[in-house]
Design a protein around this motif. Structure first.
Motif, PDB file in Angstrom:
ATOM      1  N   SER A  71      -2.272 -16.127  10.401  1.00 29.70           N
ATOM      2  CA  SER A  71      -2.338 -17.543  10.043  1.00 29.70           C
ATOM      3  C   SER A  71      -1.209 -18.325  10.699  1.00 29.70           C
ATOM      4  CB  SER A  71      -2.265 -17.721   8.523  1.00 29.70           C
ATOM      5  OG  SER A  71      -3.357 -17.110   7.899  1.00 29.70           O
ATOM      6  N   ALA A  72       0.003 -17.764  10.666  1.00 24.38           N
ATOM      7  CA  ALA A  72       1.143 -18.418  11.308  1.00 24.38           C
ATOM      8  C   ALA A  72       0.936 -18.500  12.819  1.00 24.38           C
ATOM      9  CB  ALA A  72       2.439 -17.678  10.986  1.00 24.38           C
ATOM     10  N   LEU A  73       0.413 -17.443  13.407  1.00 25.19           N
ATOM     11  CA  LEU A  73       0.148 -17.431  14.840  1.00 25.19           C
ATOM     12  C   LEU A  73      -0.924 -18.463  15.207  1.00 25.19           C
ATOM     13  CD1 LEU A  73       0.813 -16.001  17.520  1.00 25.19           C
ATOM     14  CD2 LEU A  73      -1.053 -14.418  17.000  1.00 25.19           C
ATOM     15  N   TYR A  74      -1.998 -18.500  14.436  1.00 21.10           N
ATOM     16  CA  TYR A  74      -3.093 -19.437  14.675  1.00 21.10           C
ATOM     17  C   TYR A  74      -2.623 -20.894  14.552  1.00 21.10           C
ATOM     18  CZ  TYR A  74      -7.182 -22.280  13.662  1.00 21.10           C
ATOM     19  OH  TYR A  74      -8.106 -23.286  13.644  1.00 21.10           O
ATOM     20  N   LEU A  75      -1.934 -21.210  13.461  1.00 22.54           N
ATOM     21  CA  LEU A  75      -1.484 -22.584  13.272  1.00 22.54           C
ATOM     22  C   LEU A  75      -0.411 -22.976  14.284  1.00 22.54           C
ATOM     23  CD1 LEU A  75      -1.531 -22.888   9.395  1.00 22.54           C
ATOM     24  CD2 LEU A  75      -3.144 -23.835  11.026  1.00 22.54           C
ATOM     25  N   SER A  76       0.425 -22.014  14.679  1.00 28.40           N
ATOM     26  CA  SER A  76       1.415 -22.287  15.722  1.00 28.40           C
ATOM     27  C   SER A  76       0.726 -22.628  17.035  1.00 28.40           C
ATOM     28  CB  SER A  76       2.326 -21.076  15.940  1.00 28.40           C
ATOM     29  OG  SER A  76       3.093 -20.830  14.802  1.00 28.40           O
ATOM     30  N   PHE A  77      -0.279 -21.841  17.402  1.00 24.65           N
ATOM     31  CA  PHE A  77      -1.017 -22.118  18.631  1.00 24.65           C
ATOM     32  C   PHE A  77      -1.720 -23.474  18.550  1.00 24.65           C
ATOM     33  CE2 PHE A  77      -5.000 -22.013  21.039  1.00 24.65           C
ATOM     34  CZ  PHE A  77      -4.481 -21.892  22.325  1.00 24.65           C
ATOM     35  N   LEU A  78      -2.370 -23.718  17.426  1.00 26.50           N
ATOM     36  CA  LEU A  78      -3.127 -24.955  17.264  1.00 26.50           C
ATOM     37  C   LEU A  78      -2.228 -26.192  17.335  1.00 26.50           C
ATOM     38  CD1 LEU A  78      -5.879 -26.287  16.588  1.00 26.50           C
ATOM     39  CD2 LEU A  78      -5.241 -26.077  14.180  1.00 26.50           C
ATOM     40  N   PHE A  79      -1.167 -26.210  16.512  1.00 30.86           N
ATOM     41  CA  PHE A  79      -0.352 -27.417  16.403  1.00 30.86           C
ATOM     42  C   PHE A  79       0.792 -27.511  17.400  1.00 30.86           C
ATOM     43  CE2 PHE A  79      -2.166 -27.299  12.044  1.00 30.86           C
ATOM     44  CZ  PHE A  79      -2.864 -28.497  12.139  1.00 30.86           C
ATOM     45  N   GLU A  80       1.212 -26.403  17.974  1.00 34.95           N
ATOM     46  CA  GLU A  80       2.358 -26.449  18.891  1.00 34.95           C
ATOM     47  C   GLU A  80       1.982 -26.240  20.358  1.00 34.95           C
ATOM     48  OE1 GLU A  80       5.034 -27.574  17.482  1.00 34.95           O
ATOM     49  OE2 GLU A  80       4.114 -27.357  15.517  1.00 34.95           O
ATOM     50  N   VAL A  81       0.772 -25.750  20.620  1.00 38.23           N
ATOM     51  CA  VAL A  81       0.344 -25.549  22.002  1.00 38.23           C
ATOM     52  C   VAL A  81      -0.864 -26.424  22.321  1.00 38.23           C
ATOM     53  CG1 VAL A  81      -0.522 -23.871  23.687  1.00 38.23           C
ATOM     54  CG2 VAL A  81       1.238 -23.185  22.049  1.00 38.23           C
ATOM     55  N   LEU A  82      -1.942 -26.274  21.575  1.00 41.22           N
ATOM     56  CA  LEU A  82      -3.190 -26.960  21.891  1.00 41.22           C
ATOM     57  C   LEU A  82      -3.147 -28.466  21.600  1.00 41.22           C
ATOM     58  CD1 LEU A  82      -6.045 -26.513  22.955  1.00 41.22           C
ATOM     59  CD2 LEU A  82      -6.763 -26.074  20.611  1.00 41.22           C
ATOM     60  N   CYS A  83      -2.773 -28.842  20.387  1.00 41.26           N
ATOM     61  CA  CYS A  83      -2.774 -30.263  20.013  1.00 41.26           C
ATOM     62  C   CYS A  83      -1.860 -31.131  20.893  1.00 41.26           C
ATOM     63  CB  CYS A  83      -2.434 -30.436  18.537  1.00 41.26           C
ATOM     64  SG  CYS A  83      -3.790 -29.944  17.456  1.00 41.26           S
ATOM     65  N   PRO A  84      -0.664 -30.671  21.286  1.00 39.92           N
ATOM     66  CA  PRO A  84       0.157 -31.494  22.184  1.00 39.92           C
ATOM     67  C   PRO A  84      -0.501 -31.752  23.542  1.00 39.92           C
ATOM     68  CG  PRO A  84       1.539 -29.884  21.119  1.00 39.92           C
ATOM     69  CD  PRO A  84       0.118 -29.533  20.778  1.00 39.92           C
ATOM     70  N   LYS A  85      -1.382 -30.857  23.972  1.00 41.48           N
ATOM     71  CA  LYS A  85      -2.100 -31.068  25.229  1.00 41.48           C
ATOM     72  C   LYS A  85      -3.223 -32.091  25.076  1.00 41.48           C
ATOM     73  CE  LYS A  85      -1.108 -26.491  26.904  1.00 41.48           C
ATOM     74  NZ  LYS A  85      -0.761 -26.248  28.251  1.00 41.48           N
ATOM     75  N   VAL A  97       7.449 -23.428  15.221  1.00 37.49           N
ATOM     76  CA  VAL A  97       6.847 -22.091  15.182  1.00 37.49           C
ATOM     77  C   VAL A  97       7.683 -21.178  14.286  1.00 37.49           C
ATOM     78  CG1 VAL A  97       6.239 -20.058  16.560  1.00 37.49           C
ATOM     79  CG2 VAL A  97       5.766 -22.358  17.440  1.00 37.49           C
ATOM     80  N   LEU A  98       8.999 -21.226  14.439  1.00 38.27           N
ATOM     81  CA  LEU A  98       9.871 -20.425  13.573  1.00 38.27           C
ATOM     82  C   LEU A  98       9.707 -20.825  12.111  1.00 38.27           C
ATOM     83  CD1 LEU A  98      13.195 -20.116  15.603  1.00 38.27           C
ATOM     84  CD2 LEU A  98      11.450 -18.375  15.203  1.00 38.27           C
ATOM     85  N   ALA A  99       9.535 -22.111  11.842  1.00 40.65           N
ATOM     86  CA  ALA A  99       9.341 -22.574  10.465  1.00 40.65           C
ATOM     87  C   ALA A  99       8.025 -22.051   9.890  1.00 40.65           C
ATOM     88  CB  ALA A  99       9.379 -24.099  10.401  1.00 40.65           C
ATOM     89  N   TYR A 100       6.958 -22.039  10.696  1.00 41.35           N
ATOM     90  CA  TYR A 100       5.684 -21.469  10.230  1.00 41.35           C
ATOM     91  C   TYR A 100       5.864 -20.004   9.828  1.00 41.35           C
ATOM     92  CZ  TYR A 100       3.024 -25.433  12.196  1.00 41.35           C
ATOM     93  OH  TYR A 100       2.518 -26.673  12.487  1.00 41.35           O
ATOM     94  N   PHE A 101       6.510 -19.232  10.719  1.00 40.33           N
ATOM     95  CA  PHE A 101       6.690 -17.807  10.430  1.00 40.33           C
ATOM     96  C   PHE A 101       7.665 -17.572   9.278  1.00 40.33           C
ATOM     97  CE2 PHE A 101       4.512 -17.278  14.431  1.00 40.33           C
ATOM     98  CZ  PHE A 101       3.783 -16.121  14.220  1.00 40.33           C
ATOM     99  N   ALA A 102       8.718 -18.367   9.182  1.00 40.67           N
ATOM    100  CA  ALA A 102       9.664 -18.223   8.066  1.00 40.67           C
ATOM    101  C   ALA A 102       8.981 -18.530   6.736  1.00 40.67           C
ATOM    102  CB  ALA A 102      10.872 -19.131   8.273  1.00 40.67           C
ATOM    103  N   GLY A 103       8.183 -19.576   6.704  1.00 38.95           N
ATOM    104  CA  GLY A 103       7.439 -19.909   5.490  1.00 38.95           C
ATOM    105  C   GLY A 103       6.451 -18.818   5.125  1.00 38.95           C
ATOM    106  N   GLY A 104       5.779 -18.283   6.135  1.00 42.66           N
ATOM    107  CA  GLY A 104       4.829 -17.195   5.894  1.00 42.66           C
ATOM    108  C   GLY A 104       5.503 -15.946   5.363  1.00 42.66           C
ATOM    109  N   MET A 105       6.642 -15.600   5.946  1.00 45.39           N
ATOM    110  CA  MET A 105       7.369 -14.409   5.490  1.00 45.39           C
ATOM    111  C   MET A 105       7.945 -14.623   4.093  1.00 45.39           C
ATOM    112  SD  MET A 105       7.069 -12.005   7.719  1.00 45.39           S
ATOM    113  CE  MET A 105       5.409 -12.555   7.435  1.00 45.39           C
ATOM    114  N   GLY A 106       8.429 -15.823   3.826  1.00 48.00           N
ATOM    115  CA  GLY A 106       8.906 -16.132   2.482  1.00 48.00           C
ATOM    116  C   GLY A 106       7.790 -16.000   1.460  1.00 48.00           C
ATOM    117  N   TYR A 107       6.631 -16.541   1.796  1.00 44.30           N
ATOM    118  CA  TYR A 107       5.471 -16.443   0.914  1.00 44.30           C
ATOM    119  C   TYR A 107       5.102 -14.980   0.683  1.00 44.30           C
ATOM    120  CZ  TYR A 107       0.674 -16.737  -0.743  1.00 44.30           C
ATOM    121  OH  TYR A 107      -0.467 -16.584  -1.465  1.00 44.30           O
TER     122      TYR A 107
END
Length: 124
Positions: A71-85, A97-107
């Motif tokens: 989920s973190a990988l998917y949302l990182s790709f979507l919002f940090e790679v694809l959407c900016p293009k 991206v680090l915040a997505y993974f940190a939140g996921g690991m915390g959860y």
């Protein structure tokens, strides 16, 4: 399995709504505006999917580490790679991206994994 929406999800939704309301009124608090929303995205996403699976569909399911990481990988790709293009409204940022993974690991470590420990120790 629990069939009610998580209090943490509702709290995250309230905080997210306040941040968006502040943004709309031109009030930007840098760290909260830039990274806090990304930090709570994966936990809220996981809570929502868990509620849909358990509460609406009646399927007993709890997110595992693989689900959280993909989920973190998917949302990182979507919002940090694809959407900016595709739009100038989005910017790709490694810290997001680090915040997505940190939140996921915390959860995972504070909400999911303790549940697995309790259930495995109660059966022995």
């Amino acid at each position: 399995m629990k069939k009610e929406i998580s209090l943490w999800f509702l709290l995250g939704l309230a905080v997210w709504s306040i941040i968006i309301l502040l943004r709309c009124n031109g009030i930007v608090i840098p760290v909260i505006n830039d990274y806090f929303t990304d930090l709570i995205t994966i936990p809220m996403y996981c809570c929502l999917i868990e509620y849909i699976m358990n509460g609406i569909l009646g399927y007993p399911w709890k997110p595992d580490l693989k689900f959280v990481l993909t989920s973190a990988l998917y949302l990182s790709f979507l919002f940090e790679v694809l959407c900016p293009k595709l739009s100038t409204h989005f910017t790709g940022d490694f810290w997001d991206v680090l915040a997505y993974f940190a939140g996921g690991m915390g959860y995972y470590f504070f909400r999911v994994r303790p549940g697995y420990k309790k259930s495995s120790s109660s059966t022995s």
